[in-house]
Design a protein around this motif. Structure first.
Motif, short mmCIF file in Angstrom:
data_model
loop_
_atom_site.label_atom_id
_atom_site.label_comp_id
_atom_site.label_asym_id
_atom_site.label_seq_id
_atom_site.Cartn_x
_atom_site.Cartn_y
_atom_site.Cartn_z
N GLY A 1 33.73 -34.72 111.71
CA GLY A 1 32.89 -34.87 112.92
C GLY A 1 32.63 -33.57 113.66
N GLY B 1 27.34 -30.64 111.18
CA GLY B 1 26.45 -31.30 110.22
C GLY B 1 26.24 -32.78 110.51
N ALA C 1 38.37 -33.19 112.09
CA ALA C 1 38.11 -32.28 110.96
C ALA C 1 39.21 -31.23 111.01
CB ALA C 1 36.73 -31.63 111.08
N ASP D 1 43.36 -32.74 108.28
CA ASP D 1 42.82 -32.67 106.93
C ASP D 1 42.95 -34.07 106.35
OD1 ASP D 1 42.56 -32.35 104.13
OD2 ASP D 1 43.25 -30.27 104.27
N VAL D 2 41.86 -34.65 105.84
CA VAL D 2 41.93 -36.03 105.35
C VAL D 2 42.83 -36.18 104.12
CG1 VAL D 2 39.72 -36.82 106.32
CG2 VAL D 2 39.79 -35.83 104.01
N THR D 3 43.21 -35.06 103.51
CA THR D 3 44.11 -35.15 102.35
C THR D 3 45.58 -35.08 102.76
OG1 THR D 3 44.18 -32.77 101.92
CG2 THR D 3 42.36 -34.00 100.92
N ASN E 1 33.16 -39.52 106.70
CA ASN E 1 32.06 -38.58 106.44
C ASN E 1 32.55 -37.28 105.83
OD1 ASN E 1 29.33 -37.17 107.19
ND2 ASN E 1 30.93 -35.99 108.23
N ALA E 2 33.84 -36.95 105.98
CA ALA E 2 34.35 -35.67 105.46
C ALA E 2 34.09 -35.60 103.97
CB ALA E 2 35.85 -35.54 105.74
N GLY E 3 33.52 -34.49 103.54
CA GLY E 3 33.24 -34.35 102.11
C GLY E 3 32.78 -32.96 101.80
N TYR F 1 31.38 -34.40 92.18
CA TYR F 1 30.78 -34.95 93.39
C TYR F 1 30.21 -36.35 93.13
CZ TYR F 1 27.91 -35.01 97.67
OH TYR F 1 27.34 -35.33 98.89
N LYS G 1 31.38 -39.89 94.76
CA LYS G 1 30.50 -40.73 95.58
C LYS G 1 30.25 -42.10 94.94
CE LYS G 1 29.92 -37.73 98.94
NZ LYS G 1 30.45 -37.98 100.29
N VAL H 1 20.00 -33.38 103.11
CA VAL H 1 20.00 -33.23 104.57
C VAL H 1 20.24 -31.76 104.89
CG1 VAL H 1 21.09 -34.05 106.70
CG2 VAL H 1 21.12 -35.51 104.66
N THR I 1 22.04 -29.11 106.30
CA THR I 1 23.34 -28.81 106.92
C THR I 1 23.90 -27.57 106.22
OG1 THR I 1 24.73 -30.03 105.36
CG2 THR I 1 23.85 -31.29 107.22
N LEU J 1 26.23 -27.55 104.16
CA LEU J 1 26.50 -27.92 102.77
C LEU J 1 25.30 -27.59 101.86
CD1 LEU J 1 28.82 -29.59 101.21
CD2 LEU J 1 27.27 -31.52 101.41
N THR J 2 24.09 -27.71 102.40
CA THR J 2 22.89 -27.53 101.58
C THR J 2 22.14 -26.23 101.92
OG1 THR J 2 21.72 -28.91 103.18
CG2 THR J 2 22.46 -30.00 101.18
N1 NAP Z 1 24.01 -32.45 103.44
C1 NAP Z 1 23.55 -33.26 102.51
O1 NAP Z 1 22.45 -33.07 101.96
C2 NAP Z 1 24.32 -34.48 102.11
C3 NAP Z 1 23.70 -35.40 101.24
C4 NAP Z 1 24.39 -36.53 100.84
C5 NAP Z 1 25.66 -36.76 101.31
N2 NAP Z 1 26.25 -35.85 102.14
C6 NAP Z 1 27.61 -36.14 102.58
O2 NAP Z 1 27.65 -36.15 103.99
C7 NAP Z 1 28.95 -35.71 104.43
C8 NAP Z 1 28.79 -34.58 105.43
O3 NAP Z 1 28.09 -33.53 104.81
P1 NAP Z 1 27.48 -32.29 105.63
O4 NAP Z 1 26.27 -31.87 104.90
O5 NAP Z 1 27.42 -32.60 107.06
O6 NAP Z 1 28.62 -31.21 105.33
P2 NAP Z 1 29.19 -30.00 106.21
O7 NAP Z 1 28.16 -29.49 107.16
O8 NAP Z 1 29.81 -29.06 105.23
O9 NAP Z 1 30.35 -30.70 107.07
C9 NAP Z 1 31.43 -31.29 106.41
C10 NAP Z 1 32.42 -31.80 107.43
O10 NAP Z 1 33.55 -32.35 106.72
C11 NAP Z 1 34.74 -31.72 107.16
N3 NAP Z 1 35.72 -31.65 106.09
C12 NAP Z 1 35.57 -31.09 104.86
N4 NAP Z 1 36.71 -31.18 104.17
C13 NAP Z 1 37.60 -31.81 104.98
C14 NAP Z 1 38.94 -32.21 104.85
N5 NAP Z 1 39.65 -31.95 103.74
N6 NAP Z 1 39.55 -32.86 105.87
C15 NAP Z 1 38.87 -33.10 107.01
N7 NAP Z 1 37.59 -32.76 107.20
C16 NAP Z 1 36.97 -32.12 106.20
C17 NAP Z 1 34.28 -30.34 107.64
O11 NAP Z 1 35.13 -29.80 108.63
P3 NAP Z 1 36.32 -28.74 108.33
O12 NAP Z 1 35.84 -27.80 107.29
O13 NAP Z 1 36.54 -28.16 109.67
O14 NAP Z 1 37.48 -29.59 107.88
C18 NAP Z 1 32.96 -30.69 108.31
O15 NAP Z 1 33.17 -31.18 109.62
C19 NAP Z 1 29.72 -35.32 103.16
O16 NAP Z 1 30.53 -36.38 102.75
C20 NAP Z 1 28.62 -35.09 102.14
O17 NAP Z 1 29.05 -35.30 100.82
C21 NAP Z 1 25.62 -34.72 102.54
#
Ligand code: NAP
Length: 255
Positions: free
Chosen positions: A17, A20, A40, A66-68, A93-95, A161, A165, A193, A195, A197-198
């Motif tokens: 949270g 992104g 997070a 950390d979710v792990t 949502n963490a991923g 991935y 999913k 999306v 963010t 990540l992309t």
């Molecule tokens: N962006 C896309 O195009 C897209 C498309 C389809 C699905 N998704 C999914 O949407 C979700 C969010 O993606 P996003 O694009 O917003 O990614 P992002 O900007 O990289 O944000 C990911 C979030 O997850 C947290 N996170 C990662 N590893 C973690 C862990 N081990 N424990 C706790 N928190 C963790 C990160 O925080 P910290 O690093 O601070 O822990 C961050 O807040 C993901 O599940 C992703 O697979 C994204």
């Protein structure tokens, strides 16, 4: 009908949270009236999201975990229950999708596969089961897993991935069966999306164009466009929806 989207009095934990999509989900759930716990690993980011919610007269409590890490997850759940008296909504949502997990199958190590499964799939399971007691006691229990189009169809060069999913969509359906009628369990499958990540992908002209060509709506989504379906699924407007995976993908999987 507008009242059906009202989340006043509910408590939501949103993993990832801090930025992104997760940040947008946290802000939108709060705007709909829920008390929100963004969690997070990066403390500064979850703190900033909680502050943003509170500065708009919402209710929030930042929590890093950390979710792990099962102990850290339990601590967040315990703190949330102590602060707000229970949990009604969990958004997993963490991923992530790290570089070492991209490539042809023979290029991916088992360790890379397991790392992705641990965060994207086991992490969601860990958080949801840690909150089980509260969710099952709630009159409005709802779990929303953030999957991906990669949870519905194959994507080349993204095997860990996609496996994680697809697993998350499977978990959504099977948990929905065990937890009905008390708790609804659904997923949202975003397309691409904008963010962090992309970011790299979007900056690569050729890759970006190939995604736009494949997306009927011809653009990436904003994080807020994923938060809307999450608010819907968390709310009474979706009171008869469980075990569903809602694609918010600009038409990607309609082809
Ligand atoms: N962006 C896309 O195009 C897209 C498309 C389809 C699905 N998704 C999914 O949407 C979700 C969010 O993606 P996003 O694009 O917003 O990614 P992002 O900007 O990289 O944000 C990911 C979030 O997850 C947290 N996170 C990662 N590893 C973690 C862990 N081990 N424990 C706790 N928190 C963790 C990160 O925080 P910290 O690093 O601070 O822990 C961050 O807040 C993901 O599940 C992703 O697979 C994204």
């Amino acid at each position: 009908m507008i009242d059906a989207f009202d989340l006043d009095g509910r408590v939501a934990v949103v993993t990832g949270g801090g930025r992104g999509i997760g940040k947008a989900i946290a802000l939108e759930l709060a705007a709909a009236g829920a008390a929100v716990v963004p969690t997070a690993r990066t403390t500064a980011e979850v703190d900033a999201v909680a502050e943003e919610i509170e500065s708009s007269d919402g209710t929030a409590m930042a929590a890093d975990a950390d979710v792990t890490d099962p102990d850290a997850v339990s601590a967040v759940i315990d703190r949330t229950e102590a602060e707000f008296g229970g949990i009604d909504i969990v958004v997993n949502n963490a991923g992530f999708n790290p570089d070492d997990a991209l490539g042809r199958p023979e290029e991916i190590s088992t360790e890379s596969l397991e790392n992705v499964l641990e965060v994207n799939l086991s992490g969601a399971f860990e958080v949801t089961t840690a909150a089980a007691e509260s969710l099952l006691e709630s009159d409005d229990g709802s779990v929303i897993n953030i999957a991906s189009v990669g949870g519905l169809v194959g994507l080349p060069r993204q095997h860990p991935y996609v496996a994680s999913k697809h697993g998350l969509v499977g978990l959504t359906k099977s948990m929905a069966l065990d937890w009905a009628p008390e708790v609804r369990v659904n997923a949202v499958a975003p397309g691409y999306v904008s963010t962090e990540l992309t970011e790299e992908l979007e900056a690569n002209d050729q890759l970006r164009q190939s995604i736009l060509d494949r997306t009927p709506l011809e653009r990436f989504a904003s994080p807020e466009e994923i938060a809307g379906p999450v608010v819907f699924l968390a709310s009474d407007a979706a009171s008869y929806v469980t075990g569903e995976c809602l694609a918010a993908d600009g038409g990607w999987t309609a082809r």
